[in-house]
Design an enzyme around this catalytic site. Structure first.
Site, PDB file in Angstrom:
ATOM      1  N   LYS A  20      11.169  48.242 -32.090  1.00  0.00           N
ATOM      2  CA  LYS A  20      10.920  47.726 -33.706  1.00  0.00           C
ATOM      3  C   LYS A  20      10.565  48.851 -34.549  1.00  0.00           C
ATOM      4  CE  LYS A  20       7.773  44.550 -32.347  1.00  0.00           C
ATOM      5  NZ  LYS A  20       7.716  44.751 -30.908  1.00  0.00           N
ATOM      6  N   ARG A  93       3.016  37.108 -35.344  1.00  0.00           N
ATOM      7  CA  ARG A  93       3.118  37.174 -33.882  1.00  0.00           C
ATOM      8  C   ARG A  93       2.642  36.086 -33.082  1.00  0.00           C
ATOM      9  NH1 ARG A  93       2.636  42.658 -32.789  1.00  0.00           N
ATOM     10  NH2 ARG A  93       2.467  43.415 -30.940  1.00  0.00           N
ATOM     11  N   ARG A 132       6.924  57.547 -25.045  1.00  0.00           N
ATOM     12  CA  ARG A 132       7.033  57.408 -26.439  1.00  0.00           C
ATOM     13  C   ARG A 132       5.725  58.000 -26.961  1.00  0.00           C
ATOM     14  NH1 ARG A 132       6.527  51.387 -28.927  1.00  0.00           N
ATOM     15  NH2 ARG A 132       4.946  51.270 -27.840  1.00  0.00           N
ATOM     16  N   ARG A 165      -0.088  56.304 -27.588  1.00  0.00           N
ATOM     17  CA  ARG A 165      -1.101  55.196 -27.972  1.00  0.00           C
ATOM     18  C   ARG A 165      -1.755  54.975 -26.625  1.00  0.00           C
ATOM     19  NH1 ARG A 165       3.175  50.764 -30.578  1.00  0.00           N
ATOM     20  NH2 ARG A 165       1.784  49.389 -29.356  1.00  0.00           N
ATOM     21  N   ARG A 176       0.185  43.199 -22.412  1.00  0.00           N
ATOM     22  CA  ARG A 176       0.928  43.117 -23.615  1.00  0.00           C
ATOM     23  C   ARG A 176       2.341  42.263 -23.520  1.00  0.00           C
ATOM     24  NH1 ARG A 176       2.320  49.011 -24.913  1.00  0.00           N
ATOM     25  NH2 ARG A 176       3.027  48.398 -26.991  1.00  0.00           N
TER      26      ARG A 176
HETATM   27  P1  ATP Z   1       6.207  47.938 -30.022  1.00  0.00           P
HETATM   28  O1  ATP Z   1       5.377  48.918 -31.220  1.00  0.00           O
HETATM   29  O2  ATP Z   1       6.280  48.825 -28.733  1.00  0.00           O
HETATM   30  O3  ATP Z   1       6.943  47.074 -30.391  1.00  0.00           O
HETATM   31  P2  ATP Z   1       3.876  46.224 -29.944  1.00  0.00           P
HETATM   32  O4  ATP Z   1       4.732  45.280 -30.683  1.00  0.00           O
HETATM   33  O5  ATP Z   1       3.160  45.600 -28.661  1.00  0.00           O
HETATM   34  O6  ATP Z   1       4.918  47.267 -29.136  1.00  0.00           O
HETATM   35  P3  ATP Z   1       2.437  46.921 -32.247  1.00  0.00           P
HETATM   36  O7  ATP Z   1       3.239  46.105 -32.992  1.00  0.00           O
HETATM   37  O8  ATP Z   1       2.370  48.241 -32.509  1.00  0.00           O
HETATM   38  O9  ATP Z   1       3.117  46.845 -31.055  1.00  0.00           O
HETATM   39  O10 ATP Z   1       0.929  46.322 -31.972  1.00  0.00           O
HETATM   40  C1  ATP Z   1      -0.055  47.005 -31.092  1.00  0.00           C
HETATM   41  C2  ATP Z   1      -1.110  46.087 -30.895  1.00  0.00           C
HETATM   42  O11 ATP Z   1      -1.832  45.738 -31.990  1.00  0.00           O
HETATM   43  C3  ATP Z   1      -0.833  44.592 -30.160  1.00  0.00           C
HETATM   44  O12 ATP Z   1      -0.868  44.973 -28.965  1.00  0.00           O
HETATM   45  C4  ATP Z   1      -2.024  43.992 -30.545  1.00  0.00           C
HETATM   46  O13 ATP Z   1      -3.193  44.056 -29.972  1.00  0.00           O
HETATM   47  C5  ATP Z   1      -2.276  44.291 -32.094  1.00  0.00           C
HETATM   48  N1  ATP Z   1      -1.575  43.753 -33.115  1.00  0.00           N
HETATM   49  C6  ATP Z   1      -0.553  44.223 -34.010  1.00  0.00           C
HETATM   50  N2  ATP Z   1       0.096  43.258 -34.841  1.00  0.00           N
HETATM   51  C7  ATP Z   1      -0.456  41.977 -34.353  1.00  0.00           C
HETATM   52  C8  ATP Z   1      -0.828  40.603 -34.990  1.00  0.00           C
HETATM   53  N3  ATP Z   1       0.078  40.192 -35.779  1.00  0.00           N
HETATM   54  N4  ATP Z   1      -1.700  39.720 -34.315  1.00  0.00           N
HETATM   55  C9  ATP Z   1      -2.339  40.324 -33.312  1.00  0.00           C
HETATM   56  N5  ATP Z   1      -2.381  41.327 -32.898  1.00  0.00           N
HETATM   57  C10 ATP Z   1      -1.793  42.276 -33.412  1.00  0.00           C
HETATM   58 MG    MG Z   2       5.809  48.926 -33.094  1.00  0.00          MG
END
Ligand code: ATP
Ligand code: MG
Length: 229
Positions: A20, A93, A132, A165, A176
């Site tokens: 993403k 999310r 990463r 990270r 996750r």
């Molecule tokens: P990637 O970046 O690889 O796509 P990801 O989607 O798990 O992975 P991030 O979107 O960076 O990673 O989110 C990292 C962490 O931040 C999540 O695991 C969660 O703990 C928190 N987080 C981020 N966005 C939200 C949200 N909208 N609601 C709840 N927690 C969130």
């Molecule tokens: Mg991300």
């Protein structure tokens, strides 16, 4: 102004490690739209040591989600300063977050108009997150196999240090993925019912990006290419 296309209001969905961050960076550069990444905002709060950062660090390290209340507040504030065109990465999310965004959109008349779902085979995503590195201030993502930085350990643009990270390890990744399945995948149906969901398949971001770009040009025209006069 050449902004004659439809406004772009996009959401990127996809499991952790599906790319993403990489796709939003490319879309941002091509179409000149604002990106709001909830994960980046949280990591910046952690780096600055804010109150929200302290709460978020605890949840992120164990692979849990940060509360809907905090996330809705954080992203809503972020959206207030944005133009018409934006891309959301990582928010909504949960269904509660999706409903909160829709309620807000009904008031501002700026609803999401396309949800892009990235589908990457599970067997490749763990390796990808292990490879990463990120530049926290900008959210730029590097992958040691697919798009390594020009200088090992340093961001291409600022020359600042890259970091791993805290949640990119096999144990946390497993949690996750489970959270994603139970709390985020229901959004696919939510947006499919509203006829704004489109899914792209591929093993790498390089395979998927051209498909996204083609689709965005088809749907939104070239009016968003950032040629502002
Ligand atoms: P990637 O970046 O690889 O796509 P990801 O989607 O798990 O992975 P991030 O979107 O960076 O990673 O989110 C990292 C962490 O931040 C999540 O695991 C969660 O703990 C928190 N987080 C981020 N966005 C939200 C949200 N909208 N609601 C709840 N927690 C969130
Ligand atoms: Mg991300």
């Amino acid at each position: 102004s050449m902004r004659d296309g439809l406004p772009m209001r996009l959401l990127l969905l996809g499991s952790p490690g599906s790319g993403k961050g990489t796709q939003s960076y490319r879309i941002q550069k091509k179409f000149n739209i604002s990106v709001i990444s909830s994960g980046d905002i949280l990591r910046q709060n952690i780096a600055r040591g804010t109150k929200i950062g302290k709460i978020a660090a605890r949840e992120i390290e164990r692979g849990a989600y940060v509360s809907d209340e905090i996330m809705i507040e954080l992203v809503t504030k972020e959206l207030q300063n944005k133009q018409q065109n934006w891309l959301l990465d990582g928010f909504p999310r949960t269904i509660a977050q999706a409903i909160a965004l829709d309620d807000r959109s009904a008031m501002t008349d700026r609803a999401l108009n396309l949800v892009i779902n990235l589908h990457v085979p599970e067997e490749v995503i763990l390796q990808r997150i292990m490879d990463r590195w990120v530049h926290v201030p900008s959210g730029r993502v590097y992958n040691l196999s697919y798009n390594p930085p020009k200088i090992n350990g340093l961001d291409d643009i600022t020359g600042e240090k890259l970091t791993k990270r805290s949640d990119d390890n096999p144990e946390t990744f497993k949690i996750r993925l489970q959270k994603h399945r139970s709390l985020t995948e229901p959004l696919l149906e939510y947006y499919a019912e509203r006829n704004i969901l489109i899914t792209f398949h591929g093993r790498t971001s390089d395979e998927i990006y051209p498909q996204i770009e083609r689709e965005l040009l088809r749907r939104f025209g070239t009016g968003n290419l950032g040629i502002d006069d």
